[in-house]
Structures are given as structure tokens and as C-alpha cells.
Design a protein around this motif. Structure first.
Motif, PDB file in Angstrom:
ATOM      1  N   ILE A 235       0.853  -1.186   0.000  1.00 59.77           N
ATOM      2  CA  ILE A 235       0.000   0.000   0.000  1.00 59.77           C
ATOM      3  C   ILE A 235       0.889   1.235   0.000  1.00 59.77           C
ATOM      4  N   SER A 236       0.472   2.242  -0.739  1.00 53.04           N
ATOM      5  CA  SER A 236       1.283   3.454  -0.867  1.00 53.04           C
ATOM      6  C   SER A 236       0.430   4.689  -0.631  1.00 53.04           C
ATOM      7  N   TRP A 237       1.063   5.724  -0.115  1.00 55.24           N
ATOM      8  CA  TRP A 237       0.425   7.032   0.054  1.00 55.24           C
ATOM      9  C   TRP A 237       1.316   8.118  -0.520  1.00 55.24           C
ATOM     10  N   GLU A 238       0.721   9.085  -1.173  1.00 51.77           N
ATOM     11  CA  GLU A 238       1.439  10.329  -1.407  1.00 51.77           C
ATOM     12  C   GLU A 238       1.753  10.915  -0.037  1.00 51.77           C
ATOM     13  N   LEU A 239       2.881  11.564   0.105  1.00 50.86           N
ATOM     14  CA  LEU A 239       3.373  11.948   1.424  1.00 50.86           C
ATOM     15  C   LEU A 239       2.333  12.732   2.227  1.00 50.86           C
ATOM     16  N   ASP A 240       1.747  13.756   1.641  1.00 53.37           N
ATOM     17  CA  ASP A 240       0.799  14.602   2.375  1.00 53.37           C
ATOM     18  C   ASP A 240      -0.415  13.806   2.836  1.00 53.37           C
ATOM     19  N   LYS A 241      -0.923  12.921   1.978  1.00 51.10           N
ATOM     20  CA  LYS A 241      -2.104  12.136   2.341  1.00 51.10           C
ATOM     21  C   LYS A 241      -1.786  11.118   3.431  1.00 51.10           C
ATOM     22  N   GLY A 242      -0.600  10.553   3.391  1.00 47.72           N
ATOM     23  CA  GLY A 242      -0.235   9.560   4.395  1.00 47.72           C
ATOM     24  C   GLY A 242       0.007  10.168   5.763  1.00 47.72           C
ATOM     25  N   ILE A 243       0.555  11.395   5.787  1.00 49.29           N
ATOM     26  CA  ILE A 243       0.835  12.075   7.043  1.00 49.29           C
ATOM     27  C   ILE A 243      -0.426  12.685   7.633  1.00 49.29           C
ATOM     28  N   SER A 244      -1.304  13.208   6.789  1.00 49.53           N
ATOM     29  CA  SER A 244      -2.510  13.885   7.247  1.00 49.53           C
ATOM     30  C   SER A 244      -3.370  12.956   8.110  1.00 49.53           C
ATOM     31  N   GLY A 245      -3.634  13.382   9.323  1.00 49.77           N
ATOM     32  CA  GLY A 245      -4.444  12.578  10.222  1.00 49.77           C
ATOM     33  C   GLY A 245      -3.839  11.235  10.559  1.00 49.77           C
ATOM     34  N   GLU A 246      -2.515  11.108  10.371  1.00 53.40           N
ATOM     35  CA  GLU A 246      -1.830   9.825  10.585  1.00 53.40           C
ATOM     36  C   GLU A 246      -2.502   8.695   9.800  1.00 53.40           C
ATOM     37  N   ASN A 247      -2.894   9.001   8.564  1.00 50.09           N
ATOM     38  CA  ASN A 247      -3.633   8.029   7.753  1.00 50.09           C
ATOM     39  C   ASN A 247      -2.903   6.693   7.629  1.00 50.09           C
ATOM     40  N   CYS A 248      -1.586   6.744   7.455  1.00 46.50           N
ATOM     41  CA  CYS A 248      -0.854   5.497   7.222  1.00 46.50           C
ATOM     42  C   CYS A 248      -0.903   4.571   8.435  1.00 46.50           C
ATOM     43  N   LEU A 249      -0.904   5.138   9.647  1.00 53.41           N
ATOM     44  CA  LEU A 249      -1.025   4.329  10.856  1.00 53.41           C
ATOM     45  C   LEU A 249      -2.479   3.942  11.119  1.00 53.41           C
ATOM     46  N   SER A 250      -3.375   4.904  10.973  1.00 53.05           N
ATOM     47  CA  SER A 250      -4.795   4.634  11.223  1.00 53.05           C
ATOM     48  C   SER A 250      -5.318   3.550  10.308  1.00 53.05           C
ATOM     49  N   CYS A 251      -4.806   3.513   9.073  1.00 52.47           N
ATOM     50  CA  CYS A 251      -5.228   2.503   8.109  1.00 52.47           C
ATOM     51  C   CYS A 251      -4.913   1.105   8.636  1.00 52.47           C
ATOM     52  N   PHE A 252      -3.715   0.921   9.192  1.00 55.66           N
ATOM     53  CA  PHE A 252      -3.318  -0.396   9.707  1.00 55.66           C
ATOM     54  C   PHE A 252      -4.283  -0.874  10.787  1.00 55.66           C
ATOM     55  N   PHE A 253      -4.564  -0.021  11.760  1.00 56.61           N
ATOM     56  CA  PHE A 253      -5.413  -0.437  12.875  1.00 56.61           C
ATOM     57  C   PHE A 253      -6.878  -0.569  12.462  1.00 56.61           C
ATOM     58  N   ALA A 254      -7.294   0.211  11.455  1.00 56.87           N
ATOM     59  CA  ALA A 254      -8.656   0.049  10.929  1.00 56.87           C
ATOM     60  C   ALA A 254      -8.793  -1.293  10.208  1.00 56.87           C
ATOM     61  N   MET A 255      -7.765  -1.695   9.445  1.00 58.34           N
ATOM     62  CA  MET A 255      -7.784  -3.003   8.792  1.00 58.34           C
ATOM     63  C   MET A 255      -7.810  -4.121   9.831  1.00 58.34           C
ATOM     64  N   GLN A 256      -7.031  -3.945  10.873  1.00 56.97           N
ATOM     65  CA  GLN A 256      -7.003  -4.923  11.956  1.00 56.97           C
ATOM     66  C   GLN A 256      -8.378  -5.042  12.615  1.00 56.97           C
ATOM     67  N   ARG A 257      -9.004  -3.906  12.872  1.00 59.88           N
ATOM     68  CA  ARG A 257     -10.339  -3.896  13.486  1.00 59.88           C
ATOM     69  C   ARG A 257     -11.376  -4.538  12.569  1.00 59.88           C
ATOM     70  N   ASP A 258     -11.343  -4.198  11.281  1.00 53.22           N
ATOM     71  CA  ASP A 258     -12.315  -4.759  10.342  1.00 53.22           C
ATOM     72  C   ASP A 258     -12.177  -6.267  10.233  1.00 53.22           C
ATOM     73  N   LEU A 259     -10.942  -6.747  10.279  1.00 56.59           N
ATOM     74  CA  LEU A 259     -10.706  -8.182  10.190  1.00 56.59           C
ATOM     75  C   LEU A 259     -11.205  -8.890  11.452  1.00 56.59           C
ATOM     76  N   GLN A 260     -11.013  -8.267  12.603  1.00 56.85           N
ATOM     77  CA  GLN A 260     -11.519  -8.842  13.844  1.00 56.85           C
ATOM     78  C   GLN A 260     -13.043  -8.877  13.855  1.00 56.85           C
ATOM     79  N   ASN A 261     -13.658  -7.851  13.267  1.00 54.39           N
ATOM     80  CA  ASN A 261     -15.127  -7.819  13.204  1.00 54.39           C
ATOM     81  C   ASN A 261     -15.690  -8.926  12.319  1.00 54.39           C
ATOM     82  N   LYS A 262     -14.870  -9.427  11.395  1.00 55.55           N
ATOM     83  CA  LYS A 262     -15.306 -10.515  10.503  1.00 55.55           C
ATOM     84  C   LYS A 262     -14.759 -11.866  10.947  1.00 55.55           C
ATOM     85  N   ALA A 263     -14.252 -11.923  12.187  1.00 56.10           N
ATOM     86  CA  ALA A 263     -13.625 -13.160  12.671  1.00 56.10           C
ATOM     87  C   ALA A 263     -14.585 -14.344  12.620  1.00 56.10           C
TER      88      ALA A 263
END
Length: 363
Positions: A235-263
Motif C-alpha cells: 500500500i502506498s500514500w502520497e506523502l501529504d495524504k499519508g501524514i494527514s491525520g496519521e492516515n498510514c497508521l490509522s489505516c493499519f489499525f482500521a484493517m485490523q479492526r475490520d478483520l476482527q469484526n469478521k472473525a
């Protein structure tokens, strides 16, 4: 407006543009061929300014309706169909839709030209004559072509990705450019053991479901899927989009949460609940179109190799997410996450040590 809504709107608009341009082409060529003279006023509609505006609005709205159906309904309904079967199935549906469209639009356009009510007997007598004429066949073929072209665009967009297709059309990377990007290498844990347990076909179905679950968070946090490589996704982000709102980190934990919800779904269907680990890094890449037999937008740079090495250290250090010091500097230690330094570590194939951090989400 959420990133998902924005993305969907960006995917729908090209359908309206396709229909508008083809509609204009048909109107203008017909007018030029006849000198804009109505040779059969009993069924043909004279191209006045009012009719032209009405036709332009009507075909654009039609294209937007088709785009909306494609994005919000048909994408999931025909997700498991082959390219050809998907195209034919939707084409049959839209054939009925277009006949309904003609039934509505012709009387309205005729009423605008004659300046009378669309419910008058003259309009419907004219419409019945139109249905039995060659003009009706010509109109149906034109609408069918517009439908086919927009469906073809939808299929290509799904396969290449909307942003990749947009970049091809705009020529953004026709010449190589250097840019700074954030990369995430995300890898399924114990994938070999899972594949052996499930068998190749069932494992493939699990991968399909797994990637579908992860896609929502990638869209929400403005990531771009660069590659699917077996059980790994880049997965890739343009620098500004990845930094804004910590998108690159938030994305990881959101994917983790979504996967747990479908456990429960994964456990019931496959007997296993997949999980993943990831590495994140930032750096310069050269981006451009590449390939002789198949063209694609390609990234090249040391940052990709380093990110892959960072991800490989997750198991060694018993953590799900590792990021580089250079990325943490850009994120400015956001309060939503906890960072634990692992100290300078040696990455395989590199002489210099790099300080890495494990990341956890604060409750």
C-alpha cells in the motif's frame, strides 16, 4: 465528505462524461449529415437549442445513473463473474433500461420541440411511428454503444484501479518523476500453514475475502494498492495524504479492526481467522509508466526494499507493526498511538543500522 464518498463520486463522473460526449457526437454528426433539416417530421425531432440542451442533460444523467449502479450495486453483485460474463449480464440489464429510457425521453424531447404537452395524442402517435422506423434502430444502437463503452470503462477501472487509470489518461507518469511516498508492506501471518491446511482453491477464496475486508480501510484512509503479491499487499500514500491525520497508521489499525469484526465469518467458512503484520517507511521513489507487453505505473527506489526488510523483522520482535524513525519524525509523535523504540537494528543487505519503533493503538 469522506474519502470513500469522494472516491465513489470520482468513479461515477466519468460515466456521465462518456455519455455526454457520445451524445454530442451523435447529435452533431446527424445535424451535419442533414444540414440540420428535418427530412421526416412525422418521427424525427428537429435539433433546436432547447432540444440540444435537454438531450445533453438527459444523456449525462443517464450516464451518472449507470455509474451509480456500477459503483454501488453491480460491483458486488457480479464480483465473482468472469470479465465476459459480467459484461454480458450487465449489458442485458441495460438493454431493458435503455428501452425504458427511450420510452420516457423521446416523448419529452418531442414535446419540447413542438411546445405541447408530452401526454397529447400527437406526441404518442409520433412515438408509435418512431418505434417502427429505422431511426429507432439507429437510436438503440447508439445507446447500446454508449452503454458498452461505459461498461468497458468500468471493467478496466476495476482491474487497473481508478487512480491508476486516471493517471494513465492524464499522463501524469508518462515521463518518470521523483516523489516522496510512504509504503506499507503488509503480510499475512502463517500463510504457508494456512494454505497447506485449506488447499489451494479454498485458500484462494480466503485471500479474496481477506483482501475485500481490508479494502474498506485502505479507501477510508486514502491509501493506494500498489501490488498484491500472493498473501502480501503493498500500500502506498502520497506523502501529504499519508501524514494527514496519521492516515498510514490509522489505516493499519482500521484493517485490523475490520478483520476482527469478521472473525466469526472467517472461522465459520474457512476454520481459520487470518491476521497480519506490517512495516512502514517513507522515502523518495521514481515513478513512471513501464513495460513493453503490459504497461503499469511502477515505483523504484530503496524505500521499497527497506520497507520489506522492516516488515520481515515483525516476527523477530514479536510485534504486528514496525515503522522507521524517519517516518515517525514526519508524524511528529501523534498522541493516538504508543511508540516503543527497538533501538538501531541491522536490516538484511544494508550496512547502516536503522532505528525502528513498534506501534500500538491507544485505547
Amino acid at each position: 465528505m469522506s474519502p470513500k464518498t469522494k472516491r465513489n463520486i470520482q468513479r461515477i463522473i466519468p460515466f456521465g462524461i462518456i455519455w455526454l460526449f457520445i451524445g454530442w457526437f451523435d447529435l452533431v454528426t446527424d445535424a451535419l449529415a442533414t444540414g440540420n433539416k428535418n427530412t421526416n417530421p412525422g418521427i424525427e425531432i428537429t435539433l433546436t437549442l432547447e432540444v440540444f440542451v435537454f438531450a445533453s442533460v438527459a444523456v449525462t444523467i443517464t450516464g451518472l445513473i449507470i455509474g451509480t449502479l456500477e459503483v454501488y450495486w453491480f460491483k458486488n453483485l457480479f464480483a465473482r463473474y468472469s470479465f465476459t460474463r459480467k459484461l454480458l449480464s450487465k449489458f442485458l440489464f441495460y438493454t431493458f433500461f435503455l428501452f425504458l429510457l427511450i420510452f420516457i425521453m423521446y416523448p419529452l424531447a418531442s414535446a419540447i420541440e413542438l411546445r405541447i404537452s408530452p401526454f397529447s395524442d400527437d406526441i404518442w402517435d409520433r412515438f408509435i411511428g418512431f418505434l417502427g422506423s429505422g431511426l429507432f434502430l439507429s437510436t438503440a444502437i447508439s445507446l447500446a454503444f454508449s452503454t458498452f463503452l461505459s461498461l468497458f470503462y468500468a471493467a478496466i477501472s476495476d482491474h487497473l484501479g481508478h487512480r491508476v487509470l486516471f493517471n494513465f489518461f492524464t499522463g501524469r507518469y508518462h515521463q518518470p518523476v521523483e516523489e516522496k511516498r510512504i509504503f506499507m508492506f503488509l503480510d499475512m501471518k502463517s500463510s504457508t500453514a494456512i494454505a497447506e491446511e485449506l488447499g489451494h482453491l479454498t485458500y484462494f477464496e480466503l485471500l479474496r475475502s481477506y483482501y475485500n475486508v481490508l479494502s474498506g480501510a485502505i479507501i477510508e484512509y486514502e491509501g493506494e494498492v500498489y501490488q498484491y503479491v500472493g498473501d502480501e499487499i503493498v500500500i502506498s500514500w502520497e506523502l501529504d495524504k499519508g501524514i494527514s491525520g496519521e492516515n498510514c497508521l490509522s489505516c493499519f489499525f482500521a484493517m485490523q479492526r475490520d478483520l476482527q469484526n469478521k472473525a466469526s465469518y472467517f472461522q465459520k467458512r474457512y476454520g481459520v481467522v487470518p491476521s497480519f503484520k506490517a512495516g512502514l517507511h517513507v522515502g523518495p521513489v521514481t515513478t513512471g509508466e513501464i513495460g513493453a507487453l503490459k504497461r503499469e505505473i511502477f515505483f523504484t527506489g530503496d524505500v521499497l526494499n527497506v520497507t520489506a526488510r522492516i516488515q520481515s523483522l515483525c516476527i523477530t520482535h514479536n510485534t504486528d507493526l514496525l515503522i522507521s524513525h524517519s517516518l515517525l519524525d514526519l508524524l511528529k509523535d501523534p498522541p493516538s498511538f504508543t511508540f516503543s523504540s527497538l533501538g538501531p537494528l541491522n536490516l538484511k543487505g544494508r550496512a547502516q543500522f536503522m532505528e525502528l519503533y513498534s506501534v500500538t493503538n491507544k485505547p
